[in-house]
Design a protein around this motif. Structure first.
Motif, PDB file in Angstrom:
ATOM      1  N   UNK A 119      34.491  54.372  12.597  1.00 14.54           N
ATOM      2  CA  UNK A 119      34.912  55.752  12.831  1.00 14.54           C
ATOM      3  C   UNK A 119      34.350  56.322  14.115  1.00 14.54           C
ATOM      4  N   UNK A 120      33.062  56.102  14.346  1.00 19.30           N
ATOM      5  CA  UNK A 120      32.470  56.591  15.589  1.00 19.30           C
ATOM      6  C   UNK A 120      33.045  55.855  16.793  1.00 19.30           C
ATOM      7  N   UNK A 121      33.405  54.576  16.619  1.00 18.36           N
ATOM      8  CA  UNK A 121      34.048  53.850  17.711  1.00 18.36           C
ATOM      9  C   UNK A 121      35.376  54.477  18.102  1.00 18.36           C
ATOM     10  N   UNK A 122      36.112  54.970  17.115  1.00 17.04           N
ATOM     11  CA  UNK A 122      37.371  55.654  17.419  1.00 17.04           C
ATOM     12  C   UNK A 122      37.119  56.937  18.207  1.00 17.04           C
ATOM     13  N   UNK A 123      36.066  57.666  17.838  1.00 13.54           N
ATOM     14  CA  UNK A 123      35.729  58.895  18.574  1.00 13.54           C
ATOM     15  C   UNK A 123      35.325  58.557  20.008  1.00 13.54           C
ATOM     16  N   UNK A 124      34.579  57.470  20.183  1.00 15.49           N
ATOM     17  CA  UNK A 124      34.189  57.044  21.534  1.00 15.49           C
ATOM     18  C   UNK A 124      35.425  56.711  22.368  1.00 15.49           C
ATOM     19  N   UNK A 125      36.360  55.958  21.779  1.00 13.96           N
ATOM     20  CA  UNK A 125      37.587  55.604  22.503  1.00 13.96           C
ATOM     21  C   UNK A 125      38.390  56.850  22.862  1.00 13.96           C
ATOM     22  N   UNK A 126      38.465  57.814  21.942  1.00 15.51           N
ATOM     23  CA  UNK A 126      39.184  59.067  22.218  1.00 15.51           C
ATOM     24  C   UNK A 126      38.518  59.824  23.357  1.00 15.51           C
ATOM     25  N   UNK A 127      37.186  59.884  23.339  1.00 11.86           N
ATOM     26  CA  UNK A 127      36.466  60.601  24.396  1.00 11.86           C
ATOM     27  C   UNK A 127      36.720  59.972  25.761  1.00 11.86           C
ATOM     28  N   UNK A 128      36.711  58.655  25.824  1.00 13.00           N
ATOM     29  CA  UNK A 128      36.939  57.981  27.096  1.00 13.00           C
ATOM     30  C   UNK A 128      38.381  58.145  27.563  1.00 13.00           C
ATOM     31  N   UNK A 129      39.320  58.205  26.626  1.00 14.08           N
ATOM     32  CA  UNK A 129      40.729  58.308  27.014  1.00 14.08           C
ATOM     33  C   UNK A 129      41.090  59.680  27.559  1.00 14.08           C
ATOM     34  N   UNK A 130      40.384  60.734  27.148  1.00 20.90           N
ATOM     35  CA  UNK A 130      40.705  62.085  27.628  1.00 20.90           C
ATOM     36  C   UNK A 130      39.739  62.556  28.708  1.00 20.90           C
ATOM     37  N   UNK A 131      38.768  61.731  29.085  1.00 19.14           N
ATOM     38  CA  UNK A 131      37.794  62.129  30.098  1.00 19.14           C
ATOM     39  C   UNK A 131      38.440  62.150  31.474  1.00 19.14           C
ATOM     40  N   UNK A 132      38.035  63.065  32.349  1.00 15.91           N
ATOM     41  CA  UNK A 132      38.547  63.067  33.723  1.00 15.91           C
ATOM     42  C   UNK A 132      38.165  61.790  34.460  1.00 15.91           C
ATOM     43  N   UNK A 133      39.019  61.381  35.368  1.00 15.05           N
ATOM     44  CA  UNK A 133      38.760  60.149  36.112  1.00 15.05           C
ATOM     45  C   UNK A 133      37.449  60.208  36.888  1.00 15.05           C
ATOM     46  N   UNK A 134      37.079  61.396  37.338  1.00 15.96           N
ATOM     47  CA  UNK A 134      35.863  61.532  38.132  1.00 15.96           C
ATOM     48  C   UNK A 134      34.595  61.284  37.307  1.00 15.96           C
ATOM     49  N   UNK A 135      34.690  61.460  35.998  1.00 11.74           N
ATOM     50  CA  UNK A 135      33.525  61.292  35.137  1.00 11.74           C
ATOM     51  C   UNK A 135      33.573  60.018  34.297  1.00 11.74           C
ATOM     52  N   UNK A 136      34.699  59.319  34.352  1.00 11.29           N
ATOM     53  CA  UNK A 136      34.882  58.179  33.460  1.00 11.29           C
ATOM     54  C   UNK A 136      33.876  57.056  33.763  1.00 11.29           C
ATOM     55  N   UNK A 137      33.647  56.772  35.039  1.00  7.93           N
ATOM     56  CA  UNK A 137      32.733  55.682  35.378  1.00  7.93           C
ATOM     57  C   UNK A 137      31.316  55.983  34.899  1.00  7.93           C
TER      58      UNK A 137
END
Length: 327
Positions: free
Chosen positions: A157-175
């Motif tokens: 479940x937490x892995x799904x939240x992590x994936x969601x957070x990374x998918x909606x993060x701005x490109x400038x902050x993703x790295x």
């Protein structure tokens, strides 16, 4: 106790050498005798806190791994098996997104968010397995399996939240978010907290090491000898959870330290918790300190996430240990 002195002394020497090497060398090279006093002071002010952070995180992960392996009676268990690291990572990434939304620096909220996420994971875990813990004495195998399955589901479940957070993060902050997720030891603000958690967890583990030795031989055997099995297993889970939460809050999710270090030491020095637990602290701290030194120097001046180094080293070592145990 005399037979424990030599392996612990050797590991202590290894840990001191690792800390010295990490303090003297880095991405800009090693300190030279001809360097100016200002240069030496500047480099040491940057490298010493990072070396101590790496040691504390490695020691926490290795201690948590050793406790988890006793708790679940499985030599392949690791600190992340119950979803605690996933909760801390999810809390950190969500706090980064919230900071970006409100215009705050993400570095200010990463550690508090990770601590809140780890606390939520611990509360969920205890809330979901409280019945299993109560009936642990009657059905230890079933309770351990339920505890393990609950942790795996929480991690998913937490892995799904992590994936969601990374998918909606701005490109400038993703790295930056991905870098922290793999393992980042730049932030030493939580070092006093981590050192306190490590000290308390280690003191508790050493004090209860004889009882943990009996627990490793089976709940019925331990109960016959007067060990309060339920209370001991709950406290073991609390100590491992606190150690994992502090480590992830400081440095992100760094794998294989809590799995490989206790398992390797068990093959080398045996399964006596009186020796294995303090040895895991020293060896885990030394391993992650050296891994961070490699991450800073292999492709200098570029710094790699330390989790990449631990995975590259941990995977072949663990496969070798598995192949050796089957022979």
């Amino acid at each position: 106790m005399r037979r424990y002195l030599w392996p612990l002394s050797a590991l202590l020497l290894l840990a001191l050498l690792a800390l010295a090497a990490a303090a003297l060398c880095g991405s800009s090279g090693c300190l030279r005798p001809s360097a100016s006093a200002d240069t030496v002071s500047l480099l040491l002010s940057l490298r010493v806190p990072r070396a101590l952070t790496a040691f504390a995180v490695g020691a926490l992960l290795a201690l948590a791994g050793a406790l988890m392996q006793v708790l679940l009676r499985n030599p392949l268990a690791d600190p992340y098996v119950l979803g605690l690291s996933g909760g801390a990572a999810a809390g950190a990434l969500l706090s980064m997104l919230a900071a970006l939304y409100f215009g705050l620096p993400p570095s200010l909220v990463t550690a508090p968010g990770a601590l809140l996420g780890a606390a939520l994971a611990v509360l969920l875990l205890f809330g979901l397995v409280r019945q299993s813990l109560r009936h642990l004495a009657l059905s230890p195998l079933l309770s351990s399996q339920r505890l393990l399955l609950t942790g795996v589901m929480l991690a998913a479940g937490f892995g799904a939240i992590i994936s969601l957070s990374l998918s909606i993060a701005p490109d400038s902050q993703l790295r930056g978010m991905v870098f922290w997720l793999i393992g980042d030891l730049d932030d030493a603000r939580l070092l006093p907290l981590a050192a306190g958690v490590l000290l308390l967890a280690l003191l508790w583990a050493v004090r209860h090491a004889p009882a943990l030795n009996l627990l490793a031989r089976g709940d019925s055997f331990a109960q016959l000898l007067g060990v309060p099995v339920l209370r001991l297993r709950v406290m073991t889970l609390c100590a491992a959870s606190a150690a994992t939460a502090a480590a992830v809050a400081m440095a992100g999710t760094i794998g294989f330290v809590g799995l490989v270090v206790p398992h390797t030491l068990r093959l080398l020095v045996g399964n006596d918790q009186r020796l294995l637990l303090p040895a895991s602290v020293l060896a885990g701290g030394a391993m992650l300190t050296l891994a961070d030194l490699a991450a800073r120097t292999v492709v200098a001046p570029t710094q790699l996430p330390v989790g990449v180094i631990t995975a590259l080293v941990g995977v072949p070592v663990f496969l070798w240990l598995l192949a050796r145990s089957r022979m």
